[in-house]
Design a protein around this motif. Structure first.
Motif, PDB file in Angstrom:
ATOM      1  N   PHE A  33       0.823  -1.216   0.000  1.00 19.63           N
ATOM      2  CA  PHE A  33       0.000   0.000   0.000  1.00 19.63           C
ATOM      3  C   PHE A  33       0.859   1.269   0.000  1.00 19.63           C
ATOM      4  N   THR A  34       2.012   1.224  -0.667  1.00 16.01           N
ATOM      5  CA  THR A  34       2.911   2.380  -0.666  1.00 16.01           C
ATOM      6  C   THR A  34       2.872   3.174  -1.971  1.00 16.01           C
ATOM      7  N   ASN A  35       1.950   2.846  -2.849  1.00 17.30           N
ATOM      8  CA  ASN A  35       1.838   3.582  -4.112  1.00 17.30           C
ATOM      9  C   ASN A  35       0.391   4.000  -4.330  1.00 17.30           C
ATOM     10  N   LEU A  36       0.140   5.303  -4.278  1.00 14.60           N
ATOM     11  CA  LEU A  36      -1.230   5.798  -4.410  1.00 14.60           C
ATOM     12  C   LEU A  36      -1.804   5.618  -5.809  1.00 14.60           C
ATOM     13  N   GLU A  37      -0.974   5.313  -6.789  1.00 12.99           N
ATOM     14  CA  GLU A  37      -1.470   5.104  -8.147  1.00 12.99           C
ATOM     15  C   GLU A  37      -2.063   3.713  -8.340  1.00 12.99           C
ATOM     16  N   ASP A  38      -1.824   2.799  -7.396  1.00 16.78           N
ATOM     17  CA  ASP A  38      -2.391   1.459  -7.509  1.00 16.78           C
ATOM     18  C   ASP A  38      -3.888   1.491  -7.233  1.00 16.78           C
ATOM     19  N   PRO A  39      -4.662   0.719  -7.983  1.00 14.48           N
ATOM     20  CA  PRO A  39      -6.129   0.740  -7.796  1.00 14.48           C
ATOM     21  C   PRO A  39      -6.578   0.216  -6.442  1.00 14.48           C
ATOM     22  N   TRP A  40      -5.762  -0.606  -5.775  1.00 15.82           N
ATOM     23  CA  TRP A  40      -6.157  -1.163  -4.481  1.00 15.82           C
ATOM     24  C   TRP A  40      -5.735  -0.272  -3.305  1.00 15.82           C
ATOM     25  N   THR A  41      -5.065   0.828  -3.596  1.00 13.92           N
ATOM     26  CA  THR A  41      -4.581   1.701  -2.532  1.00 13.92           C
ATOM     27  C   THR A  41      -5.308   3.032  -2.567  1.00 13.92           C
ATOM     28  N   ASN A  42      -5.936   3.388  -1.442  1.00 13.98           N
ATOM     29  CA  ASN A  42      -6.514   4.724  -1.330  1.00 13.98           C
ATOM     30  C   ASN A  42      -5.706   5.523  -0.304  1.00 13.98           C
ATOM     31  N   GLU A  43      -6.097   6.754  -0.083  1.00 15.69           N
ATOM     32  CA  GLU A  43      -5.313   7.628   0.792  1.00 15.69           C
ATOM     33  C   GLU A  43      -5.306   7.134   2.230  1.00 15.69           C
ATOM     34  N   ASP A  44      -6.432   6.576   2.684  1.00 15.58           N
ATOM     35  CA  ASP A  44      -6.496   6.063   4.061  1.00 15.58           C
ATOM     36  C   ASP A  44      -5.521   4.902   4.255  1.00 15.58           C
ATOM     37  N   ALA A  45      -5.527   3.959   3.295  1.00 12.21           N
ATOM     38  CA  ALA A  45      -4.629   2.805   3.393  1.00 12.21           C
ATOM     39  C   ALA A  45      -3.166   3.251   3.341  1.00 12.21           C
ATOM     40  N   PHE A  46      -2.880   4.200   2.460  1.00  9.72           N
ATOM     41  CA  PHE A  46      -1.515   4.706   2.325  1.00  9.72           C
ATOM     42  C   PHE A  46      -1.050   5.360   3.625  1.00  9.72           C
ATOM     43  N   ASN A  47      -1.902   6.186   4.202  1.00 14.61           N
ATOM     44  CA  ASN A  47      -1.527   6.902   5.430  1.00 14.61           C
ATOM     45  C   ASN A  47      -1.400   5.972   6.633  1.00 14.61           C
ATOM     46  N   LEU A  48      -2.127   4.854   6.617  1.00 12.20           N
ATOM     47  CA  LEU A  48      -1.993   3.872   7.692  1.00 12.20           C
ATOM     48  C   LEU A  48      -0.722   3.030   7.521  1.00 12.20           C
ATOM     49  N   ALA A  49      -0.406   2.683   6.265  1.00 12.26           N
ATOM     50  CA  ALA A  49       0.714   1.775   6.010  1.00 12.26           C
ATOM     51  C   ALA A  49       2.070   2.441   6.254  1.00 12.26           C
ATOM     52  N   GLN A  50       2.198   3.706   5.902  1.00 15.53           N
ATOM     53  CA  GLN A  50       3.499   4.365   5.974  1.00 15.53           C
ATOM     54  C   GLN A  50       4.099   4.387   7.389  1.00 15.53           C
ATOM     55  N   PRO A  51       3.377   4.884   8.416  1.00 15.71           N
ATOM     56  CA  PRO A  51       3.987   4.900   9.757  1.00 15.71           C
ATOM     57  C   PRO A  51       4.249   3.506  10.314  1.00 15.71           C
ATOM     58  N   MET A  52       3.364   2.541  10.002  1.00 14.77           N
ATOM     59  CA  MET A  52       3.587   1.171  10.483  1.00 14.77           C
ATOM     60  C   MET A  52       4.830   0.571   9.846  1.00 14.77           C
ATOM     61  N   LEU A  53       5.013   0.842   8.562  1.00 17.50           N
ATOM     62  CA  LEU A  53       6.185   0.329   7.860  1.00 17.50           C
ATOM     63  C   LEU A  53       7.459   0.944   8.433  1.00 17.50           C
ATOM     64  N   ALA A  54       7.428   2.247   8.676  1.00 15.53           N
ATOM     65  CA  ALA A  54       8.604   2.915   9.242  1.00 15.53           C
ATOM     66  C   ALA A  54       8.936   2.365  10.623  1.00 15.53           C
ATOM     67  N   LYS A  55       7.899   2.119  11.425  1.00 19.40           N
ATOM     68  CA  LYS A  55       8.113   1.603  12.781  1.00 19.40           C
ATOM     69  C   LYS A  55       8.680   0.188  12.733  1.00 19.40           C
ATOM     70  N   ARG A  56       8.155  -0.619  11.820  1.00 20.80           N
ATOM     71  CA  ARG A  56       8.631  -1.995  11.720  1.00 20.80           C
ATOM     72  C   ARG A  56      10.089  -2.043  11.256  1.00 20.80           C
ATOM     73  N   LEU A  57      10.426  -1.196  10.291  1.00 20.78           N
ATOM     74  CA  LEU A  57      11.798  -1.170   9.787  1.00 20.78           C
ATOM     75  C   LEU A  57      12.769  -0.702  10.861  1.00 20.78           C
ATOM     76  N   GLU A  58      12.319   0.203  11.701  1.00 23.42           N
ATOM     77  CA  GLU A  58      13.176   0.666  12.791  1.00 23.42           C
ATOM     78  C   GLU A  58      13.495  -0.475  13.748  1.00 23.42           C
ATOM     79  N   SER A  59      12.476  -1.290  14.043  1.00 21.59           N
ATOM     80  CA  SER A  59      12.713  -2.418  14.943  1.00 21.59           C
ATOM     81  C   SER A  59      13.611  -3.470  14.292  1.00 21.59           C
ATOM     82  N   VAL A  60      13.475  -3.640  12.967  1.00 27.71           N
ATOM     83  CA  VAL A  60      14.320  -4.599  12.253  1.00 27.71           C
ATOM     84  C   VAL A  60      15.776  -4.149  12.272  1.00 27.71           C
ATOM     85  N   ARG A  61      16.006  -2.877  12.030  1.00 31.53           N
ATOM     86  CA  ARG A  61      17.383  -2.357  12.016  1.00 31.53           C
ATOM     87  C   ARG A  61      18.021  -2.413  13.407  1.00 31.53           C
TER      88      ARG A  61
END
Length: 402
Positions: A33-61
């Protein structure tokens, strides 16, 4: 449903689950859900996915120094590679290098055979995941995972679908920002990418609908120029880089304008991309002035030139770039340049109520003319031409003052 699922993942992530094998599955889910041009991604999904992804990557690193690299490798091996196995390019070796003597490939499977292209039909979201992976790579990771990156990238670029070709160009451009020039040279893929992209410069009307032609031309010119710069980033000699830029100009710009120059939006795009090429060539652009300046003059003096101001603006920007980079030879073409600028300026002057865009064009013409007079005013023949023009039209007295 997808937004609800992402909200549930957000609550689960608050439990601070340690980095583990489940990280790849979670990251793949969120990266979808990181590309707003995809038909399955809307603004709500994009805005929810971005902070969760950043948080998860921080824990991985934070888990271990090499854990992030292992995550990228797992995503490429377990998620990307299996979906592209049936679409392997015949010009590549298993190590992601150019095949010296490629074997004849099998006939390309039909798009209707969805089983042969699961990445395109059953799992189109994998292209977005792949794009997210490319955005995370640095030069060292690109070299390490090269055999896993190149096959899917070439497969997307080679697809018959124009939207996927555009996506492939975008993916390649992301990769070119970090790929070492030496790796493109050693693997031989600089030439492979160049040969793959060049035919896309001729996706022109009427064979290609204008609505498809403009985006693929835009993406291809940007990518092939970025590829040329990346290939010769560390090369001290100019000829190889200039040779490729010359090929883009002759094969793309000139042929494109010849076949579709009557389409004003296509012509506008070609003028903008010519500006990028001239700036990349520098002084070496002078060899193309004999072709470029007549095109600019033709656009500025066209009977209905004022009907589409963006094309005039793009032509003036190209002329500015030529003045900056090719000024030593500009005096030889002064008559052609003056003709185009003054005729276009006069047409706008004769408009009863020129639109705001035309007033901006007129202002830019005046600025270019003044710069041209300052640049070439010391030339004796130029002074004679300017005096003759002032004698013919009193409106030009102030405009062409040396």
């Amino acid at each position: 449903m997808k937004v609800t699922g992402l909200r549930l993942l957000s609550h689960l992530q608050d439990l601070q689950v340690p980095a583990s094998d489940s990280s790849a599955a979670l990251v793949a889910c969120l990266a979808t859900f990181t590309n707003l041009e995809d038909p399955w991604t809307n603004e709500d999904a994009f805005n929810l996915a971005q902070p969760m992804l950043a948080k998860r990557l921080e824990s991985v690193r934070c888990a271990a120094p090499n854990h992030f690299d292992s995550l990228i490798a797992q995503l490429l091996l377990d998620y990307v590679k299996p979906l592209f196995l049936k679409s392997k390019s015949s010009v590549l070796t298993d190590q992601g290098r150019k095949a010296i003597a490629p074997l004849p490939g099998n006939a390309a499977p039909s798009d209707f055979e969805s089983g042969s292209k699961p990445w395109k039909f059953q799992s189109p979201h994998i292209v977005t995941i792949f794009q997210w992976i490319l955005e995370q790579l640095d030069a060292a990771m690109v070299e390490k995972h090269w055999p896993l990156i190149i096959p899917p990238l070439l497969t997307i670029l080679d697809d018959v679908s124009v939207p996927l070709k555009i996506r492939g160009c975008q993916l390649l451009k992301i990769l070119l920002d970090v790929v070492p020039a030496s790796l493109l040279e050693r693997s031989g893929l600089g030439e492979v990418f160049h040969n793959t992209l060049m035919p896309y410069l001729l996706f022109l009307p009427s064979l290609t609908p204008e609505e498809e032609s403009i985006p693929i031309l835009n993406a291809t010119y940007d990518t092939v120029l970025a590829l040329t710069i990346a290939r010769y980033r560390t090369t001290k000699t100019k000829p190889p880089k200039v040779r490729d830029l010359d090929a883009i100009f002759r094969y793309g710009i000139l042929k494109g304008y010849t076949h579709a120059g009557e389409k004003v939006r296509i012509a506008e795009l070609l003028m903008k991309k010519s500006t990028d090429l001239v700036n990349a060539m520098g002084i070496y652009c002078v060899k193309h002035l004999k072709n470029l300046l007549p095109i600019i003059s033709k656009i500025l003096t066209a009977p209905f030139a004022t009907a589409y101001p963006p094309l005039l603006e793009a032509s003036l920007q190209l002329l500015r770039a030529i003045m900056v980079n090719g000024w030593p030879r500009l005096a030889l073409h002064r008559a052609e340049v003056l003709e185009g600028l003054i005729i276009c300026w006069s047409k706008i002057q004769e408009e009863d109520k020129p639109m705001t865009a035309l007033l901006t064009v007129r202002k830019n013409i005046e600025e270019v003319l003044r710069a041209l007079v300052q640049l070439l005013g010391g030339d004796r023949d130029m002074r004679k031409d300017l005096q003759m023009l002032r004698n013919c039209d009193s409106r030009l007295e102030t405009l062409l003052k040396v």
